[in-house]
Write a protein that holds these residues in place. Structure first.
Motif, PDB file in Angstrom:
ATOM      1  N   ASP A  49       0.828  -1.199   0.000  1.00 48.30           N
ATOM      2  CA  ASP A  49       0.000   0.000   0.000  1.00 48.30           C
ATOM      3  C   ASP A  49       0.867   1.255   0.000  1.00 48.30           C
ATOM      4  OD1 ASP A  49      -2.520  -1.051  -0.142  1.00 48.30           O
ATOM      5  OD2 ASP A  49      -2.733  -1.279   2.027  1.00 48.30           O
ATOM      6  N   GLY A  50       0.294   2.319  -0.540  1.00 44.76           N
ATOM      7  CA  GLY A  50       0.968   3.608  -0.577  1.00 44.76           C
ATOM      8  C   GLY A  50       0.148   4.569  -1.413  1.00 44.76           C
ATOM      9  N   PRO A  51       0.651   5.771  -1.616  1.00 50.91           N
ATOM     10  CA  PRO A  51      -0.091   6.772  -2.397  1.00 50.91           C
ATOM     11  C   PRO A  51      -0.244   6.364  -3.863  1.00 50.91           C
ATOM     12  CG  PRO A  51       1.706   7.770  -1.137  1.00 50.91           C
ATOM     13  CD  PRO A  51       1.908   6.300  -1.090  1.00 50.91           C
ATOM     14  N   VAL A  52      -1.254   6.931  -4.498  1.00 47.36           N
ATOM     15  CA  VAL A  52      -1.426   6.794  -5.945  1.00 47.36           C
ATOM     16  C   VAL A  52      -1.032   8.133  -6.563  1.00 47.36           C
ATOM     17  CG1 VAL A  52      -2.992   6.222  -7.832  1.00 47.36           C
ATOM     18  CG2 VAL A  52      -3.313   5.164  -5.577  1.00 47.36           C
ATOM     19  N   VAL A  53      -0.011   8.121  -7.408  1.00 49.01           N
ATOM     20  CA  VAL A  53       0.610   9.342  -7.928  1.00 49.01           C
ATOM     21  C   VAL A  53       0.639   9.278  -9.446  1.00 49.01           C
ATOM     22  CG1 VAL A  53       2.771  10.667  -8.006  1.00 49.01           C
ATOM     23  CG2 VAL A  53       2.016   9.629  -5.853  1.00 49.01           C
ATOM     24  N   ARG A  83       6.005   1.091  -3.277  1.00 51.62           N
ATOM     25  CA  ARG A  83       4.931   1.162  -2.298  1.00 51.62           C
ATOM     26  C   ARG A  83       3.897   2.166  -2.806  1.00 51.62           C
ATOM     27  NH1 ARG A  83       9.783   0.656   0.471  1.00 51.62           N
ATOM     28  NH2 ARG A  83      10.121   2.918   0.589  1.00 51.62           N
ATOM     29  N   GLY A  84       2.750   1.654  -3.216  1.00 55.86           N
ATOM     30  CA  GLY A  84       1.750   2.513  -3.820  1.00 55.86           C
ATOM     31  C   GLY A  84       1.644   2.245  -5.306  1.00 55.86           C
ATOM     32  N   ALA A 228       9.902  11.053  -0.563  1.00 60.31           N
ATOM     33  CA  ALA A 228       9.232  11.789   0.508  1.00 60.31           C
ATOM     34  C   ALA A 228       7.854  11.218   0.805  1.00 60.31           C
ATOM     35  CB  ALA A 228       9.112  13.265   0.127  1.00 60.31           C
ATOM     36  N   LEU A 229       7.221  10.622  -0.211  1.00 59.23           N
ATOM     37  CA  LEU A 229       5.918   9.978  -0.033  1.00 59.23           C
ATOM     38  C   LEU A 229       6.060   8.532   0.448  1.00 59.23           C
ATOM     39  CD1 LEU A 229       4.209  11.301  -3.292  1.00 59.23           C
ATOM     40  CD2 LEU A 229       3.601  11.946  -0.943  1.00 59.23           C
ATOM     41  N   ASP A 230       7.298   8.097   0.675  1.00 57.40           N
ATOM     42  CA  ASP A 230       7.620   6.744   1.120  1.00 57.40           C
ATOM     43  C   ASP A 230       7.195   5.691   0.098  1.00 57.40           C
ATOM     44  OD1 ASP A 230       8.848   5.008   2.952  1.00 57.40           O
ATOM     45  OD2 ASP A 230       6.908   4.428   3.812  1.00 57.40           O
TER      46      ASP A 230
END
Length: 346
Positions: A49-53, A83-84, A228-230
């Motif tokens: 899991d992680g951000p969607v960019v 991750r993401g 920075a967003l890991d």
């Protein structure tokens, strides 16, 4: 989290499983020949899991630096370790890119056509497609640009610096300067912001050129933001420099028509009255000097040799707060800036 625990990522008619990457084309329209035109997309759907960019480039078809930035960024990433989710659109204005044109065939500016409409103009349909299939599924985006025709820009981030998260990501990018930029109606940044996304707009280099210093600054900055967003581990030797901050800028314009010889270089500090160059006639007679009308940092300049009265020549940004001597070190661009100094006529 195991791969099975994370749902697949749906885009268009495709679903991408965790830990996989997929390239596809989202249908836009057909040419008069009947050939289909599609919006090229590559999705990296990480195992964890992680951000969607999203990353996008070439909204203006002649701005090719961002295309190469995205290619190089993708070459460093793997969906098995990401991750993401990353959604990359290297060429948004497909028609303009194929013809080397900033605009679409009907002369519309795609970056003034968002959020678009499914039954509108070609620009509106492309904008709507991108909003529906990409922006609405993402929380952060980086919009990659260059200077417009016959202008070159210092690597810079333009963003809403009053928004804490946006400012934090702008600082993570680590460009030499970041500008507080108002939202423009019809722009991707404004439409995405309305949908709740955090957006950085990166400007660097010149249209229709692969300026290596501009590309390298973009690649490093994007990877810093992903770290920075890991989404990825920190990039070795890519700690961001402290960006200078500007809330106002302006162009020094030609006082009369002529052949311009600019001495001002990207990243140069100037004071009011400093000589930036001169205008001459075809025999070399000096017609007028070009001088700075404000103190600040040179963030853009024309590369056109011939100018008319009123044309924009040098873009100077006011710098917020105390001004330390010199410009933050920017190894990616330093050699190119030095080279610009050696060119007598631009």
């Amino acid at each position: 989290m195991s791969p099975a625990a994370r749902p697949s990522f749906a885009i268009g008619t495709v679903k991408i499983r965790p830990g996989h990457a997929r390239e596809m084309g989202l249908p836009i329209t057909k040419l008069v020949t009947g050939a289909e035109v599609t919006l090229p997309v590559r999705v990296l759907h990480g195992r964890q899991d992680g951000p969607v960019v999203w990353l996008d480039a070439a909204i203006h078809g002649d701005e090719v630096v961002g295309v190469e930035v995205i290619r190089r960024v993708l070459a460093t990433l793997s969906p098995r370790t990401l991750r993401g989710t990353l959604v990359a659109l290297p060429i948004v204005n497909v028609h303009g890119f194929m013809s080397g044109d900033r605009y679409l065939p009907d002369r519309r500016d795609l970056n003034r056509s968002f959020p678009g409409s499914p039954r509108g103009s070609l620009a509106g349909r492309i904008a709507h497609l991108m909003m529906r299939e990409v922006i609405d599924k993402c929380e952060v985006g980086i919009d990659l640009h260059t200077g417009s025709d016959r202008r070159t820009n210092l690597p810079q981030i333009r963003a809403d610096l009053d928004d804490p998260r946006t400012r934090s990501l702008a600082e993570a990018f680590g460009a030499p300067v970041m500008l507080h930029a108002k939202l423009r109606d019809g722009s991707l940044r404004a439409a995405a912001r309305e949908r709740g996304a955090t957006v950085l707009l990166f400007e660097s280099g010149e249209a229709m050129r692969f300026d290596q210093w501009a590309i390298e600054a973009g690649v490093t900055g994007v990877l810093r933001v992903l770290a920075a967003l890991d989404m990825i581990d920190p990039v070795a030797d890519a700690s961001p420099t402290q960006s200078l901050v500007s809330r106002r800028s302006g162009w020094v314009r030609a006082g009369r028509s002529g052949i311009v010889h600019l001495d001002a270089t990207l990243g140069q500090r100037v004071e009011v009255g400093d000589r930036l160059g001169g205008l001459s006639d075809s025999f070399g007679k000096t017609l007028r000097l070009v001088r700075a009308d404000r103190a600040g940092l040179v963030i853009g300049r024309t590369t056109a040799p011939l100018v008319n009265r009123g044309d924009a020549l040098v873009h100077i940004a006011d710098i917020e707060g105390a001004e330390p001597p010199g410009v933050p070190d920017h190894p990616d661009a330093a050699e190119a800036f030095d080279a610009l100094d050696e060119i007598p006529v631009l």
